[in-house]
Design an enzyme around this catalytic site. Structure first.
Site, PDB file in Angstrom:
ATOM      1  N   LYS A 150       0.246  -6.235   6.222  1.00  5.56           N
ATOM      2  CA  LYS A 150      -0.054  -7.076   5.067  1.00  5.56           C
ATOM      3  C   LYS A 150      -0.255  -8.531   5.491  1.00  5.56           C
ATOM      4  CE  LYS A 150       2.179  -4.277   1.556  1.00  5.56           C
ATOM      5  NZ  LYS A 150       3.373  -4.068   0.750  1.00  5.56           N
ATOM      6  N   SER A 194       4.819  -1.977  -4.497  1.00  8.50           N
ATOM      7  CA  SER A 194       4.959  -3.310  -3.910  1.00  8.50           C
ATOM      8  C   SER A 194       4.156  -4.393  -4.635  1.00  8.50           C
ATOM      9  CB  SER A 194       4.587  -3.273  -2.431  1.00  8.50           C
ATOM     10  OG  SER A 194       3.207  -3.076  -2.305  1.00  8.50           O
TER      11      SER A 194
END
Ligand code: ADP
Length: 803
Positions: A724, A681
């Protein structure tokens, strides 16, 4: 009356003597006592005449003065051999049977019976093969019978076997084998010799079989009695010796035996324990095995056999308990209530195993404790983190020195009931190696189809775990073995926002810490502003563990101050906070940082929750080496190469020199080098950092990003978006670039976080670059492309292929 085949008879009249419980066959010699007056008179009359007397059996032995209907009508004419007067009026007489006779009529009743008889005259045997065969068969059967039953003496057997006349043989065998008068009488009434012999053969077969079975049964019974007696005798002896030696172990064994009586174990467990007790009782005093044996017995007796707590499935109460213990976590609480509701409807607790997944310190353990409290069950906990050895779960066999049961059984003993709430912490951290596979043992523990007979190696008998409510926790589902995962219902518990932390701290952590440190309630005060400063300056985590510890520290320091300054309460100010805890560790940088070249904020999702991750890139003259540092995993390294290939393919439109991959070395570093990092990611982040470093365009530091890239510049979705974004929020980021396909995940993100952060969905890398970079990179004037001679490091392909 008896059957009459063609037979010769002769009428005679003789004194008659009814016999009680006796029978005389022709050729048979027998003595018996006579007491009845009529019988004695008959005897005397016979003695005076030719010593012949008619003996006939009485049907019922109880009848004292029998009439004609009380006696059989076939008897034996016998000659009296001897008469002996006994003390009293009794007479003992010895007779020998002669002929069968049929009673026609009783001609006199007083002073003794006289019977009119038809005496049978023996006809002699017709010699034929059939007769021979029958004789031989009868001999064989009789021999078998004698051997099996052991009732007939060898001499008798021999004399019987010598008889060759069928009728006589049948009578002799009947006299020796048949016990009951009725049976004998039946044979007496069979006048045909061969038919009689055949009948006795059938009887012999049956009797031999019976005798065989009888013998076996007797042997068994005898053996058992002997063994019991022997055991008893030996045990008594041991007891006596031990008492002599002043050994108190003997009484201990008795105590254990008494406890075993009272413990409601299953059969196999009881048998095992009883056998061990036997062994223990027979061990010599001072034997080193005594300890081992006793430990086992005590383990067995200490397990909570038959002990359970009743379940409280009152949902209102459960809701209240969960709310009392935890702030927020609404979704989790609702899932737990749903679970309990289903259990209540089904009327059993055999649902799937609940698994709370989330970063550390978010309250997974404490929710499990609350469930136990709501249900009124005991609570036990066991950490699976780092468990590699199957024996930790299942125990060691008793052959190992110092063996004990596995931790499952130990915890059950500790719980003291068969139905505790059993928390298995960190099920994702189990490992397997040569010492066996703990996951498969766990499977047996968690599978409701098998766990009613869980086998611990030490106990060596099945133990019922089906009443236990297992709850597991994990930081991430990725490393949970698949079969285990299939048996669990996942409930995600995510990290907290700052506001949530503030509330948790105020309502739960601070009061709890004050209480734990023995201070009066509310004696340490922190305003919301100070609490927030504490959260921002001293913690950066998804959960509240560190926050709890830090509050603990503040409470301790305050306690010292209370004593020093003789205060009742302490209100913590900003100055005091710094005094107690030192300078803040973290700085809440509200988008204040200046844009920088080659430095980009990424977002990572780790087992401890979301985190920001800075990626630094720098270039220097060289030969096209790509250096990657900061404990990067393989997947992350590959995404760095993909980023480089993307940049190479789009160099000209980004205004980057086409040959940068030959003339420049690139170094990508992800700080906090000791922490391993992995995953795809960070693709967009690395691309942005590369472009920034190569173009010299600075990157905005209030922006963070996450997303995987493809070589063609598409942005692919990532996991852990909520965590996140929470991390970005904590770090003071105000703009976050996310993959477009992750928009759906925004639903889970708390509203105040979404309010504070501008979310920009991106489908292609271009969007990312345009948002994050301070200037939009523009194409350089097209120059002639050099042919690719040397491929640079990694698996890059010539740029031309991606045009
Ligand atoms: P985990 O098992 O997830 O690592 P714990 O259950 O040990 O976390 O939680 C750490 C501490 O934080 C515990 O004392 C717990 O009571 C407290 N805590 C966590 N979340 C909450 C919450 N939502 N409300 C109240 N206290 C909480």
């Amino acid at each position: 009356m008896a059957k009459a085949k063609k037979r010769r008879t002769e009428p005679v009249s003789l004194p008659m003597l009814p016999l009680r419980g006796l029978m005389v066959f022709p050729h048979m010699v027998l003595h018996f006592d006579v007491g009845r007056k009529k019988s004695i008179a008959a005897l005397e009359q016979a003695m005076m005449a030719d010593q012949k007397i008619f003996l006939v059996a009485q049907r019922e032995i109880d009848v004292d003065d029998p009439g004609i209907d009380d006696i059989y009508h076939v008897g034996t004419i016998a000659s009296i051999k001897q008469v002996l007067k006994l003390p009293g009026d009794n007479i003992r007489v010895l007779v020998e049977g002669r002929n069968r006779a049929i009673l026609r009529a009783v001609t006199q009743e007083e002073p003794y019976f006289v019977g009119a008889l038809d005496m049978l005259i023996p006809q002699g045997t017709v010699v034929s093969i059939e007769t021979d065969a029958l004789l031989r068969t009868a001999h064989n059967y009789f021999e078998d019978y004698c051997r099996t039953s052991g009732r007939i003496s060898p001499e008798t057997m021999q004399s019987v076997l010598e008889v060759e006349d069928p009728g006589q043989l049948a009578d002799l065998i009947a006299a020796n084998v048949l016990q009951k008068v009725e049976d004998r009488q039946q044979l007496l009434e069979e006048f045909d010799d061969l038919a009689r012999l055949e009948a006795i053969c059938a009887i012999l077969v049956r009797e031999t079989e019976l005798a065989g079975v009888e013998k076996k049964v007797q042997a068994r019974v005898r053996k058992q009695i002997e063994q019991n007696q022997k055991d008893y005798y030996l045990r008594e002896q041991i007891k006596a010796i031990q008492t002599e030696l002043g050994d108190k172990d003997a009484t201990d064994v008795e105590d254990l035996r008494a406890r075993l009586e009272k413990t409601p174990m299953n059969d196999e467990a009881r048998e095992k324990t009883a056998r061990e007790l036997e062994r223990l009782s027979r061990m010599a005093p001072g034997s080193p095995e005594i300890g081992v044996s006793r430990t086992y017995i005590e383990w067995m007796l200490d397990l909570p056999w038959g002990r359970s707590t009743p379940d409280n499935l009152d949902l209102k109460r459960a809701r209240r308990v969960l709310a009392e213990d935890h702030y927020g976590l609404e979704e989790v609480k609702e899932r737990v209530i749903e679970y309990l509701a289903v259990c209540r409807i089904k009327n059993n607790m055999k649902g799937p195993v609940l698994c709370f997944v989330g970063p550390p310190g978010v309250g997974k353990t404490s929710i499990a404790k609350s469930i136990a409290r709501a249900l009124g069950r005991k609570f036990v906990q066991m950490s699976l983190g780092g468990v590699r050895d199957e024996a930790e779960i299942r125990g060691h066999r008793r052959t190992y020195i110092g063996a004990i049961p596995g931790r499952i059984i130990s915890s059950i003993k500790q719980a003291g009931t068969l139905n505790p709430v059993f928390l298995l912490d960190e099920i994702d951290k189990m490992a397997s190696d040569v010492r066996g596979d703990p996951a498969s043992a766990m499977l047996e523990v968690l599978d409701s189809a098998q766990n009613n007979a869980f086998r611990d190696h030490y106990l060596e008998c099945p133990f019922d775990l089906s009443g236990v409510m297992f709850i597991t926790t994990a930081n991430s589902v990725d490393t949970i073995p698949r079969p285990l995962l299939d048996r669990m219902e996942l409930i995600e518990v995510s990290g907290y926002t700052e506001d949530e932390k503030l509330n948790i701290a105020k309502r739960h952590l601070l009061p709890k810490q004050i209480e734990e440190h023995g201070l009066p309630a509310k004696s340490v005060k922190l305003t919301d502003r100070i609490m927030r400063a504490l959260i921002q300056g001293y913690t950066r985590e998804a959960g509240v563990r560190r926050l709890q510890r830090t509050i603990g520290k503040v409470v301790r320091k305050s306690a010292v101050q209370m004593i020093d300054d003789e205060l009742e309460t302490v209100t913590v100010t900003q100055d005091k906070l710094t005094e107690y805890l030192g300078a803040p560790r973290y700085h809440y940088e509200k988008a204040g940082k200046k844009p920088e070249v080659g430095v980009v904020n990424g977002l990572a999702y780790t087992v401890v929750g979301g985190d920001t991750l800075q990626i630094e890139t720098t270039t220097m003259p060289g030969t096209g080496q790509l250096e990657l540092t900061g404990s990067l995993g393989d997947v992350m390294k590959e995404s760095a190469r993909a980023a480089k290939s993307y940049v190479r393919a789009h160099a000209s439109e980004l205004g980057i020199a086409d040959d940068f991959y030959k003339t420049l070395d690139i170094h990508i570093h992800v700080p906090e080098g000791a922490v391993p990092k992995d995953g795809p990611s960070a693709g967009v982040t690395m691309t942005t950092a590369l472009v920034s470093a190569l173009t010299g365009i600075a990157v905005r530091q209030n922006v963070a990003m996450t997303g995987e890239i493809t070589l063609r510049g598409r942005v692919l979705p990532i996991g852990g978006l909520k965590e996140k974004l929470l991390a970005a929020h904590r770090a003071g980021i105000d703009t976050v670039l996310i993959p477009k396909e992750n928009i759906k995940d925004l639903e889970e993100v708390p509203e105040n976080v979404l309010k504070a952060i501008t979310i920009i969905p991106a489908e292609i890398v271009r969007t990312v670059l345009e948002t994050a970079l301070c200037e939009i990179p523009t194409p350089k004037k097209k120059t002639e492309r050099m042919p690719d001679v040397l491929p640079a490091a990694g698996a890059e392909k010539p740029a031309g292929l991606h045009a």
